[in-house]
Motif scaffolding. Structure first.
Motif, mmCIF file in Angstrom:
data_model
loop_
_atom_site.group_PDB
_atom_site.id
_atom_site.type_symbol
_atom_site.label_atom_id
_atom_site.label_comp_id
_atom_site.label_asym_id
_atom_site.label_seq_id
_atom_site.Cartn_x
_atom_site.Cartn_y
_atom_site.Cartn_z
ATOM 1 N N ASP A 1 55.512 -19.560 22.831
ATOM 2 C CA ASP A 1 56.079 -18.650 23.477
ATOM 3 C C ASP A 1 55.927 -20.006 24.913
ATOM 4 N N PRO A 2 56.694 -20.382 25.725
ATOM 5 C CA PRO A 2 56.611 -21.706 26.557
ATOM 6 C C PRO A 2 55.754 -20.780 28.343
ATOM 7 N N PHE A 3 56.172 -19.329 28.301
ATOM 8 C CA PHE A 3 56.507 -18.463 29.491
ATOM 9 C C PHE A 3 55.256 -18.017 29.008
ATOM 10 N N TYR A 4 54.569 -17.160 28.207
ATOM 11 C CA TYR A 4 53.051 -16.965 28.157
ATOM 12 C C TYR A 4 52.299 -17.222 27.244
ATOM 13 N N PRO A 5 51.645 -18.405 27.276
ATOM 14 C CA PRO A 5 51.512 -18.873 26.243
ATOM 15 C C PRO A 5 50.113 -18.467 24.611
ATOM 16 N N PHE A 6 50.073 -18.701 24.080
ATOM 17 C CA PHE A 6 49.767 -18.136 22.863
ATOM 18 C C PHE A 6 48.673 -18.044 22.793
ATOM 19 N N ALA A 7 47.543 -18.419 23.422
ATOM 20 C CA ALA A 7 46.453 -18.893 23.958
ATOM 21 C C ALA A 7 45.742 -17.581 24.513
ATOM 22 N N GLU A 8 46.626 -17.047 24.966
ATOM 23 C CA GLU A 8 47.221 -15.726 25.605
ATOM 24 C C GLU A 8 46.748 -14.277 25.268
ATOM 25 N N ALA A 9 47.318 -14.718 24.420
ATOM 26 C CA ALA A 9 47.457 -13.638 22.653
ATOM 27 C C ALA A 9 46.319 -13.732 21.909
ATOM 28 N N GLN A 10 45.915 -15.215 21.859
ATOM 29 C CA GLN A 10 44.420 -15.123 21.060
ATOM 30 C C GLN A 10 42.974 -14.463 22.210
ATOM 31 N N LEU A 11 43.579 -15.372 22.806
ATOM 32 C CA LEU A 11 42.799 -13.708 23.704
ATOM 33 C C LEU A 11 42.463 -12.672 24.025
ATOM 34 N N MET A 12 43.353 -11.650 23.763
ATOM 35 C CA MET A 12 43.507 -10.785 23.845
ATOM 36 C C MET A 12 42.664 -10.080 22.663
ATOM 37 N N SER A 13 43.705 -10.862 21.623
ATOM 38 C CA SER A 13 42.853 -10.760 20.237
ATOM 39 C C SER A 13 41.288 -10.424 19.348
ATOM 40 N N ALA A 14 41.326 -11.430 20.522
ATOM 41 C CA ALA A 14 39.305 -12.341 20.239
ATOM 42 C C ALA A 14 38.648 -10.859 21.274
ATOM 43 N N GLN A 15 39.193 -9.965 22.181
ATOM 44 C CA GLN A 15 37.974 -9.901 23.071
ATOM 45 C C GLN A 15 38.481 -8.544 23.207
ATOM 46 N N ILE A 16 39.546 -8.066 21.929
ATOM 47 C CA ILE A 16 39.369 -6.539 22.338
ATOM 48 C C ILE A 16 38.686 -6.048 20.858
ATOM 49 N N PRO A 17 38.143 -5.086 20.577
ATOM 50 C CA PRO A 17 37.877 -4.794 18.802
ATOM 51 C C PRO A 17 38.451 -4.703 18.224
ATOM 52 N N ASP A 18 38.572 -5.032 17.093
ATOM 53 C CA ASP A 18 38.869 -5.260 16.024
ATOM 54 C C ASP A 18 40.440 -4.969 15.889
ATOM 55 N N ALA A 19 41.218 -6.098 17.143
ATOM 56 C CA ALA A 19 42.206 -6.375 17.397
ATOM 57 C C ALA A 19 42.928 -7.104 16.440
ATOM 58 N N ARG A 20 44.182 -6.838 15.529
ATOM 59 C CA ARG A 20 44.849 -7.889 14.808
ATOM 60 C C ARG A 20 45.597 -8.172 15.484
ATOM 61 N N LEU A 21 46.373 -9.969 14.968
ATOM 62 C CA LEU A 21 47.005 -10.896 16.002
ATOM 63 C C LEU A 21 48.459 -11.389 14.617
ATOM 64 N N LEU A 22 49.059 -11.087 15.034
ATOM 65 C CA LEU A 22 50.128 -11.316 14.192
ATOM 66 C C LEU A 22 51.372 -12.611 15.057
ATOM 67 N N PRO A 23 50.953 -13.565 14.318
ATOM 68 C CA PRO A 23 51.433 -15.148 15.397
ATOM 69 C C PRO A 23 53.232 -14.999 14.670
ATOM 70 N N LEU A 24 54.047 -14.908 15.811
ATOM 71 C CA LEU A 24 55.202 -14.992 14.752
ATOM 72 C C LEU A 24 55.920 -16.559 15.233
ATOM 73 N N PRO A 25 56.811 -17.526 14.674
ATOM 74 C CA PRO A 25 56.880 -19.015 14.652
ATOM 75 C C PRO A 25 57.811 -18.924 15.728
ATOM 76 N N GLY A 26 57.745 -20.333 16.014
ATOM 77 C CA GLY A 26 58.440 -20.996 17.216
ATOM 78 C C GLY A 26 58.653 -19.677 18.325
ATOM 79 N N ASN A 27 60.235 -19.915 19.333
ATOM 80 C CA ASN A 27 59.994 -19.040 20.569
ATOM 81 C C ASN A 27 60.809 -17.753 20.669
ATOM 82 N N LEU A 28 60.102 -16.676 21.114
ATOM 83 C CA LEU A 28 60.674 -15.447 20.863
ATOM 84 C C LEU A 28 60.839 -14.895 22.294
ATOM 85 N N SER A 29 60.416 -15.485 22.812
ATOM 86 C CA SER A 29 60.510 -15.416 24.242
ATOM 87 C C SER A 29 61.927 -14.427 25.442
#
Length: 247
Positions: free
Chosen positions: A219-247
């Motif tokens: 994703d060129p606009f909302y960096p994937f690192a931001e998704a990793q940040l949310m997943s790491a800090q929200i208790p017991d959150a799950r992250l589903l990465p999608l290949p490519g750019n779907l933004s």
């Protein structure tokens, strides 16, 4: 399917149009900025998408403040967090104690705010291509867009609709038309300017709802690192990465 529009008033006095259909556990979708939910059925595949995700559920959709059939004038608060008030008002008016809450893009902070302020009301939280804070790169893109929206909303609508590189010209043109009919350029400029410094990262650890974060890896606009940040800090959150750019 014909949609029967209902109205409610938020705690800060804004009239919100919403729709309820189907049966089962409720799923409330916070709409993205500037596009009225009541017009998105014009996009190819949108109704099919809603039908798939809402199967066996009660689907609750709304037009956010400043857009579509909701109040579009004399709105005091254009912050993303105020959009959470729209969702809360609709949930109360629809008569549900709890629901699953889904948000995408810039409405992620609104959903996170709801899940912290009223944690017991949300059984689950789904965040798609979203973020908890705006980083500097998107900020530098959005600032000039606000100026263009004030001066020439039609041009700005076409720019915004064309951000998704996977979207064909016909679909982008339809989305631009939806933007133009959904909101005024001044409202778009306000929502950009009043949200450039939004940061709800300090709320993430307070989210109690079961959370799924869905994000494209490129994703060129909302960096994937931001998704990793949310997943790491929200208790017991799950992250589903999608290949490519779907933004």
């Amino acid at each position: 399917m014909d949609r029967q529009i209902r109205y409610c008033t938020t705690e800060d006095g804004v009239r919100i149009a919403y729709n309820v259909e189907g049966d089962g556990p409720p799923l409330l979708i916070i709409p993205t900025l500037w596009a009225a939910s009541s017009l998105l059925h014009e996009l190819p595949g949108w109704d099919d998408f809603l039908a798939r995700i809402s199967k066996g559920r009660t689907l609750i959709t709304l037009d956010a403040r400043g857009t579509g059939l909701s109040q579009r004038e004399s709105i005091g608060d254009a912050s993303v967090l105020a959009f959470g008030l729209d969702a809360m008002g609709v949930l109360d008016a629809a008569g549900f104690d709890r629901c699953t809450l889904m948000a995408s893009g810039p409405m992620g902070p609104a959903a996170i705010s709801c899940a912290t302020r009223h944690g017991g009301r949300y059984a689950a939280l789904i965040l798609i291509g979203s973020w908890a804070r705006i980083t500097e790169a998107p900020r530098e893109v959005l600032r000039p867009i606000a100026s263009v929206a004030r001066a020439n909303w039609e041009a700005a609508a076409r720019i915004i609709a064309g951000w998704n590189l996977r979207r064909g010209l016909t679909e982008a043109s339809k989305l631009a038309s939806i933007y133009l009919r959904s909101a005024h350029g001044e409202w778009v400029a306000r929502t950009i300017e009043e949200n450039l410094e939004v940061d709800v990262t300090d709320m993430l650890e307070q989210v109690q709802a079961r959370t799924l974060v869905i994000h494209a890896e490129d994703d060129p606009f909302y960096p994937f690192a931001e998704a990793q940040l949310m997943s790491a800090q929200i208790p017991d959150a799950r992250l589903l990465p999608l290949p490519g750019n779907l933004s």
